[in-house]
Every structure is written in C-alpha cells, then in structure tokens.
Scaffold this active site. Structure first.
Site, PDB file in Angstrom:
ATOM      1  N   HIS A 140       0.826  -1.218   0.000  1.00 50.85           N
ATOM      2  CA  HIS A 140       0.000   0.000   0.000  1.00 50.85           C
ATOM      3  C   HIS A 140       0.852   1.257   0.000  1.00 50.85           C
ATOM      4  O   HIS A 140       1.807   1.392   0.757  1.00 50.85           O
ATOM      5  CB  HIS A 140      -1.029   0.000   1.139  1.00 50.85           C
ATOM      6  N   GLU A 197      -4.926   1.827   2.382  1.00 46.49           N
ATOM      7  CA  GLU A 197      -5.037   0.654   3.253  1.00 46.49           C
ATOM      8  C   GLU A 197      -5.207   1.058   4.706  1.00 46.49           C
ATOM      9  O   GLU A 197      -5.952   0.422   5.456  1.00 46.49           O
ATOM     10  CB  GLU A 197      -3.794  -0.233   3.094  1.00 46.49           C
ATOM     11  N   ASP A 229       3.368  -6.387   3.375  1.00 47.87           N
ATOM     12  CA  ASP A 229       2.919  -5.317   4.275  1.00 47.87           C
ATOM     13  C   ASP A 229       3.260  -5.673   5.716  1.00 47.87           C
ATOM     14  O   ASP A 229       2.430  -5.567   6.610  1.00 47.87           O
ATOM     15  CB  ASP A 229       1.410  -5.075   4.123  1.00 47.87           C
ATOM     16  N   HIS A 284       3.410   2.680  12.646  1.00 47.29           N
ATOM     17  CA  HIS A 284       2.517   3.833  12.829  1.00 47.29           C
ATOM     18  C   HIS A 284       3.103   4.919  13.733  1.00 47.29           C
ATOM     19  O   HIS A 284       2.364   5.709  14.315  1.00 47.29           O
ATOM     20  CB  HIS A 284       1.161   3.395  13.398  1.00 47.29           C
TER      21      HIS A 284
END
Length: 467
Positions: free
Chosen positions: A279, A325, A353, A423
């Site tokens: 993604h 995504e 991923d 993240h």
C-alpha cells in the site's frame, strides 16, 4: 556481425529456458543483491516525499513518482486506477499532561488516532479510569465511566513469538475503544500504543465511531508505552489524577486518489493474472518506510527483477500499489471491484505489508492440495534461509480478491522489531536495512516466478528443467 549477435541471443534464451528452478532463483537473488532498485526507490519515497496519508499532497506525489518509475521499466502497461479516499488531517501537534495537583503536571507523549475528532477548543481535562480492555469497560458500566477519560492499558502480549498475533490481541481497544466508551458517557479516550518495547513514541492507527452520531463522538489518542506506564503508576497511587489533552484533527470530504498499476502481459496465458503489491499510503508521523514503503518498492522490483533475470512470464504479472489501506481499504476494494466487473482471473496474489526486515517465508490462504504443492518448493528457498511456509492469512489489500480456487499470500519478514516502528514517528528510512529489503524483493520474485511457471494445480515435482 548481426548473425553473430542473433546467435548469442538465441544461445542466451536457450540457456535461460534450460535452467533449473534452483538456478533461476540464484539468478534472481544475485540480481537483487548486486543490482537492486528497491532501496533507491525507498530513499526517494521516504526522504523526498515522506509520510503519505490518504488524500494528502504527499500521497499525490507518491502516485506520480511510482507511476513514472514503473514507466521507466518498459512494462507492457502502466496506468492509474481512480479511487475516492477519505481525507483526515492531524492539524497542530497534540499536547498532553498528567495532573496530580494544582500546578503539578507531567507532560506526556500522545498522538491523535486516525479518524478521531478534535478535543474542545482549549483542550479536555478530566479524571481517568484505567481498564485492560473493552470487556472490563463494559463491566464497570456507565456509573463509573460517565464524565471521565478512559485509559485503555492492555499491552501487547510479550510471550507471543508471532508479534502480529500479539497486535491482534489488543488492537480492538484502539479501533473500537472510543465508540464503546462514548456509549457509557466517557468524554475522551487514551489508548496504550501498540508497541512491544517501552519508549516515548506514540503509535497512531485507525479507529471507528461506528454509527454513533457526531454529537456522541469523543476524542481518542494514543499514548507512548513509557507514558502509559507512568500514568498507570500514578493512578495506582492516586485515583484522583486528572489527564489533559488537546488535539485539532478533523475529517474532511473524500477526495480522488489512485491505485498505481503496472503489468507484464503473459506470453501464453495473458488472461491469468498474478499480482504483487503493497500500500502506497502511510500514516503521517514518520515517512512510512516499513509500513508500507518497503512493500511498495519490493513489489515494483519484482517486475524489474523478472525482466533483468531474462524471465518471460507465461501469465500476466501485475504490480498494484494500493491507496488507502491504513484508514479505509478503498484502493483494495476498488481494484477487486473492477477485476470482478472485467471477469479477470487472479490466480495468485502476493502482498508485502509486514516491514522491510529479513524475509522468513510466506503465509498462504489456499486449499490443502495447493499448499502441499507449495511445500514442495520449500527446498528451493532453503539456501536463502527461507523456512516459514504456513497456511494462514495473506494481507488486507489482496483479501478482497479471494475466491474458492485462487491463492493469496503474504511475505513474512522477521517481525520482532516491526511494532517498534509501526505507525510511529520512528518509521523512517534509516531503520530499513538495504540487504534485508533486497532479500525480500528477491524472495517475492522467486515465488511469483514459481507460480507463473507452474500455475496453481497440484504437481508431483517442481524442481525440474523447464521445457
């Protein structure tokens, strides 16, 4: 001279076609490790463009850059597939502190969760209720929750070797925590970051309000693991501790973006499709090098490595760089929708991923019969220390392509350090190792080559000389 060159070309072609699978894999790995492009592409994507949140200017730049690079490879087709995506913006940097008494505050590290609303102007301060998850929250009930900030503090389970299992075991508090707390009258939510180590980096991620009306929605943020420990300790000493946080994020109207697609058209079975992808979007705190810049550039390099290794695919091989995504899966949904409308037969789909760390193997979503065939390829990967071949999940972006007969797979790198960066602001280029990234690209290319060569029907022996 022309005849001599033609003879050399013929001999080269015969040599390639007569190679065993082991020799072809050796060529692929050698090419990736000595003439790879993935690290160079990732450098630009991460350091010249940066974080690529869906709907952002950087996401637009990433679409343009990857399309241009795919066009340079001389593929048979390169195109953009339009898709409408959500546009959430973080706004000004978040600020938070723990208050133990008038004027006695300890600043802590937080970040808004993707999709959250802002705090009221001037911030939000309230007493805190610590819970280990949504079930404990519900047991406490409205009487103990109303008017307070809920602090979800269930950590990732440290004794699980499969770190994605540990992530899955606590991510519900991040995704649905605000929705459930709001139903009981909470005014805000703070969630322990999904991270196996103790550090000062808050980790964002998607969250949902479900069908709650706007008037019932409450702000939600992640707190670093170090500061989660601090807050928990303070609460154990004094239940009257207050928490303050301020964030100015907001959700805007959907905007148009694109999946980026490139194709080598198959020489024998052009209507059978093999796709490889990752993604293109990322969160905005870091530059998205592991999640999922690594998967993007590895997938791009699969098609380049096939060409560089002299492999002419029988089936059509596509690279698909999916948009959105992280907070919607709109790109994957659109790609699968268009593929179904066109009646395209996707026999195999591979996703990367899970970061750019050392590849360990793959997980496969397939029948037992097909998996038995796949396991027969395992000795081909042993020289590269690829041992993990398991039935299980594949990836979020290839998931919508699943049928009763096809095969989905996910590259499985070593995951022990992945959630240190996932993240967070430290998901940056410097934390990706060039050799590990290139090994992953080669490993993906090798598997694509085998599926292209032998299809998905069970066979007795794959390690043979190709005709």
């Amino acid at each position: 001279m022309k005849r001599f060159l033609l003879l050399l070309l013929i001999l080269f072609t015969i040599n390639i076609s007569a190679q065993t699978d082991a020799e072809t894999l050796k060529t692929i790995y050698t090419t990736s490790l000595t003439n790879g492009k993935s690290y160079e592409w990732l450098d630009y994507l991460s350091n010249q463009i940066g974080g690529r949140l869906s709907g952002s200017l950087n996401a637009e730049k990433a679409v343009a850059y990857t399309k241009e690079e795919l066009e340079k490879l001389g593929l048979d087709k390169v195109w953009l597939q339009p898709v409408m995506v959500p546009k959430w913006v973080r706004g000004a940097p978040e600020y938070a502190y723990i208050e133990t008494g008038p004027g006695k505050t300890t600043t802590v590290n937080i970040c808004a969760l993707g999709g959250s609303i802002a705090t009221p102007y001037g911030g939000l301060k309230a007493n805190v209720v610590e819970v280990q998850g949504i079930e404990e929250l519900k047991k406490l009930g409205e009487a103990n929750i109303k008017g307070k900030i809920v602090f979800y503090n269930r950590p990732m389970q440290a004794d699980l070797i499969q770190t994605f299992e540990a992530y899955g075991g606590c991510v519900d508090q991040r995704y649905a925590g605000a929705m459930e707390a709001a139903k009981l009258g909470a005014v805000g939510v703070i969630v322990r970051s999904m991270n196996l180590r103790l550090d000062d980096f808050p980790h964002t991620g998607s969250m949902t309000y479900g069908d709650l009306p706007n008037s019932k929605r409450i702000p939600s943020a992640a707190i670093s693991t170090n500061d989660a420990e601090t807050l928990s300790t303070m609460l154990a000493l004094d239940k009257n501790v207050k928490f303050f946080f301020s964030q100015s994020c907001r959700q805007l109207a959907d905007v148009q973006s694109y999946n980026v697609i490139g194709e080598i058209t198959g020489s024998q079975y052009p209507n059978e499709y093999i796709i490889v992808g990752g993604h293109l979007d990322s969160w905005d705190l870091g530059d998205g090098s592991h999640d999922d810049g690594a998967g993007v550039v590895q997938s791009m390099d699969v098609l380049r490595l096939l060409k560089e290794s002299g492999i002419k695919p029988k089936r059509s091989i596509r690279v698909v760089l999916f948009m959105n995504e992280e907070n919607g899966l709109r790109g994957a949904t659109k790609y699968a929708e268009v593929a179904k409308q066109k009646g395209e037969n996707h026999i195999f789909s591979l996703e990367s991923d899970a970061g750019g760390f050392t590849p360990r193997g793959f997980s496969f979503d397939c029948s037992d019969a097909v998996f038995s065939k796949i396991e027969s390829w395992k000795p081909l990967f042993k020289p590269y220390l690829i041992h993990y071949f398991e039935q299980g999940g594949s990836g979020a972006d290839v998931g919508p392509l699943k049928t009763e007969t096809n095969v989905l797979a996910g590259l499985r790198p070593d995951s022990q350090r992945y959630f240190d960066h996932h993240h967070a602001a430290n998901d940056t280029f410097e934390h990706v190792n060039k050799r590990e990234l290139e090994l992953g690209a080669a490993t993906m290319t090798a598997l694509v080559y085998l599926f292209d060569t032998y299809g998905i029907a069970p066979i007795s022996n794959s390690n043979q000389i190709k005709d």
